[in-house]
Design a protein around this motif. Sequence first.
Motif, PDB file in Angstrom:
ATOM      1  N   PRO A 200     -22.816  20.250  15.786  1.00  0.00           N
ATOM      2  CA  PRO A 200     -23.067  18.812  15.972  1.00  0.00           C
ATOM      3  C   PRO A 200     -23.809  18.517  17.275  1.00  0.00           C
ATOM      4  O   PRO A 200     -24.713  17.679  17.316  1.00  0.00           O
ATOM      5  CB  PRO A 200     -21.664  18.198  15.967  1.00  0.00           C
ATOM      6  CG  PRO A 200     -20.835  19.174  15.189  1.00  0.00           C
ATOM      7  CD  PRO A 200     -21.380  20.511  15.541  1.00  0.00           C
TER       8      PRO A 200
ATOM      9  N   PHE B  38     -27.464  19.599  16.856  1.00  0.00           N
ATOM     10  CA  PHE B  38     -28.247  18.647  16.054  1.00  0.00           C
ATOM     11  C   PHE B  38     -28.598  17.406  16.865  1.00  0.00           C
ATOM     12  O   PHE B  38     -29.760  16.973  16.895  1.00  0.00           O
ATOM     13  CB  PHE B  38     -27.464  18.244  14.803  1.00  0.00           C
ATOM     14  CG  PHE B  38     -28.113  17.134  14.022  1.00  0.00           C
ATOM     15  CD1 PHE B  38     -29.191  17.384  13.190  1.00  0.00           C
ATOM     16  CD2 PHE B  38     -27.651  15.819  14.137  1.00  0.00           C
ATOM     17  CE1 PHE B  38     -29.804  16.352  12.487  1.00  0.00           C
ATOM     18  CE2 PHE B  38     -28.258  14.788  13.426  1.00  0.00           C
ATOM     19  CZ  PHE B  38     -29.337  15.053  12.603  1.00  0.00           C
ATOM     20  N   THR B  39     -27.612  16.813  17.524  1.00  0.00           N
ATOM     21  CA  THR B  39     -27.873  15.579  18.265  1.00  0.00           C
ATOM     22  C   THR B  39     -28.745  15.819  19.493  1.00  0.00           C
ATOM     23  O   THR B  39     -29.612  14.999  19.819  1.00  0.00           O
ATOM     24  CB  THR B  39     -26.555  14.903  18.685  1.00  0.00           C
ATOM     25  OG1 THR B  39     -25.717  15.861  19.347  1.00  0.00           O
ATOM     26  CG2 THR B  39     -25.815  14.352  17.477  1.00  0.00           C
TER      27      THR B  39
ATOM     28  N   GLY C 146     -32.384  16.721  18.147  1.00  0.00           N
ATOM     29  CA  GLY C 146     -32.990  15.511  17.594  1.00  0.00           C
ATOM     30  C   GLY C 146     -33.238  14.455  18.645  1.00  0.00           C
ATOM     31  O   GLY C 146     -34.281  13.791  18.642  1.00  0.00           O
ATOM     32  N   GLY C 147     -32.283  14.285  19.562  1.00  0.00           N
ATOM     33  CA  GLY C 147     -32.421  13.269  20.595  1.00  0.00           C
ATOM     34  C   GLY C 147     -33.562  13.554  21.547  1.00  0.00           C
ATOM     35  O   GLY C 147     -34.392  12.679  21.826  1.00  0.00           O
TER      36      GLY C 147
ATOM     37  N   LEU D  46     -29.071   9.219  19.750  1.00  0.00           N
ATOM     38  CA  LEU D  46     -28.672  10.613  19.540  1.00  0.00           C
ATOM     39  C   LEU D  46     -28.180  11.255  20.838  1.00  0.00           C
ATOM     40  O   LEU D  46     -27.231  12.048  20.820  1.00  0.00           O
ATOM     41  CB  LEU D  46     -29.852  11.402  18.966  1.00  0.00           C
ATOM     42  CG  LEU D  46     -30.161  11.140  17.484  1.00  0.00           C
ATOM     43  CD1 LEU D  46     -31.491  11.772  17.102  1.00  0.00           C
ATOM     44  CD2 LEU D  46     -29.040  11.675  16.602  1.00  0.00           C
TER      45      LEU D  46
ATOM     46  N   ALA E 269     -24.694  10.025  21.420  1.00  0.00           N
ATOM     47  CA  ALA E 269     -23.801  10.750  20.522  1.00  0.00           C
ATOM     48  C   ALA E 269     -23.572  12.174  21.017  1.00  0.00           C
ATOM     49  O   ALA E 269     -22.444  12.699  20.952  1.00  0.00           O
ATOM     50  CB  ALA E 269     -24.385  10.773  19.107  1.00  0.00           C
ATOM     51  N   PHE E 270     -24.633  12.808  21.524  1.00  0.00           N
ATOM     52  CA  PHE E 270     -24.518  14.168  22.053  1.00  0.00           C
ATOM     53  C   PHE E 270     -23.527  14.231  23.212  1.00  0.00           C
ATOM     54  O   PHE E 270     -22.661  15.113  23.258  1.00  0.00           O
ATOM     55  CB  PHE E 270     -25.894  14.663  22.499  1.00  0.00           C
ATOM     56  CG  PHE E 270     -25.867  15.911  23.327  1.00  0.00           C
ATOM     57  CD1 PHE E 270     -25.532  17.126  22.757  1.00  0.00           C
ATOM     58  CD2 PHE E 270     -26.175  15.875  24.678  1.00  0.00           C
ATOM     59  CE1 PHE E 270     -25.500  18.289  23.526  1.00  0.00           C
ATOM     60  CE2 PHE E 270     -26.147  17.019  25.456  1.00  0.00           C
ATOM     61  CZ  PHE E 270     -25.812  18.235  24.877  1.00  0.00           C
TER      62      PHE E 270
END
Length: 468
Positions: free
Chosen positions: A207, A210-211, A214-215, A246, A249-250
């Motif tokens: 997770p 991904f964040t 992507g971020g 993102l 969220a990370f």
Amino acid sequence: MSSDTPVRARFGQIRPGVVLTTLLSGQLMIMLDITVMNVALPRIRSDLDFSPTGLSWVMNSYTLVFGGLLLLGGRAGDLFGRRRLFLLGIALFTLASLGGGLAPSAAWLLVARVVQGIGGALAGPSTLAILTTTFSEPKARIRALAWFSTIGSAGFAIGLIVGGLLTQWFGWRSVLFINVPIGAAVVVAGLRYLPETPRQPARLDLPGAFTATGGVAALVYGFINAAAHGWSAAVTDISLAAGALLIVAFVAIEFRTAQPLLPMHLFADRNRSAAYANFFLGPMAGMSMFFFLTQYLQEVRGMSSLTTGFAFLPTAVTMFTLVRLIPRLLPRLGPKVMTMTGTVLMTGALVLLTFLGTDTAYFPLIFVATTVIGIGIGLAFSPLNVLIMANVPPAEAGAAGGALQTLQQTGSALGLAILVTVFGTATRHATGSAHHVLTEGVTAAFAGSAVVGVLTLLIATTFRRPAN
């Protein structure tokens, strides 16, 4: 033997000089590709029939993928073995360079540039982590990190010189082909001489991966798009908003997961946090010089690509000269004095460049500015590597190095986007000849760079001298 220390070279004893040369050769190859393609772009456009918009992606595709995957590459090295990730990254980069040099079409070249970015992101953080864990003696570590910092910063200037030489003498494909023998030599030397590094018994934070990926990729894309199409463009707004969400969220994930991609306690140290901040702001100020001064020298002063590349030679020379002095200066002066001195010099050189006119000769103003900024960047950035990596647990060295390089890349992208906006605003309000209008825009951008330099200086005042 501790599980956190490098084991041994593949065959026999570790040879520090060979290890350092191998790692820095790989790092230089990766950093050169950020700028080395610049001077080749006109010939690439005509040979492969790129559109004006598509041509920008020869540079942006590499920057975007490289910046987006650095955090993941750093942590993957901690978990799966840094030597393994370094060699895999260099091999990918080398093969992609060969493929790019053979590209029969625009799409082929862009795919090759993407793979180059993946290879660079795998190898870059492991380079810094292997340096830190291999050179454990303080003076040797400072010397190794000084070389790493110099390669990272001077690579921008060297890339312009090398790109100009190769493009003029052998064509644009040679800019990519030159990586093949260098990369092959680095892989062979790495297999033989780089120390083995243990794999950490941990799971990859998917997770977080991904964040983070992507971020950072969304932010870098947003900054790139802002530089090309403005801050009001819908794609810019959407990309920056998605990137910010993102990243938030990370951070939330990293605080909660047991085995984070980026351990947040790395930011608990005051010096390290300030050094990270300066690695974000510093490139905004210093690295913009290469972009805007290149335009001025070619468009206003009429220099060729090759001559323009050599105009930055004083910057590279002063950086490499400082490498021998930094290990002596840092223990005596401390990071605060060195970073503040370097930042003042860097900012002063940018202020000097605001006095450019349409008829300004290379000597003395531009020569002095490019020389002083080389000294300033060398003094300002080398202590930051030491502050960030000095007390990092060996098992987290890759994550710390990945964060450092991620901030450097995103800072460069954001700084360029902001300063291109400053440049555009100034040119829209300027009157007179085309040369005068461009000069007004360039000097306004340098003024903006100097303001960022002052912010960098303010952060440097917060450094504390590390305990011996």
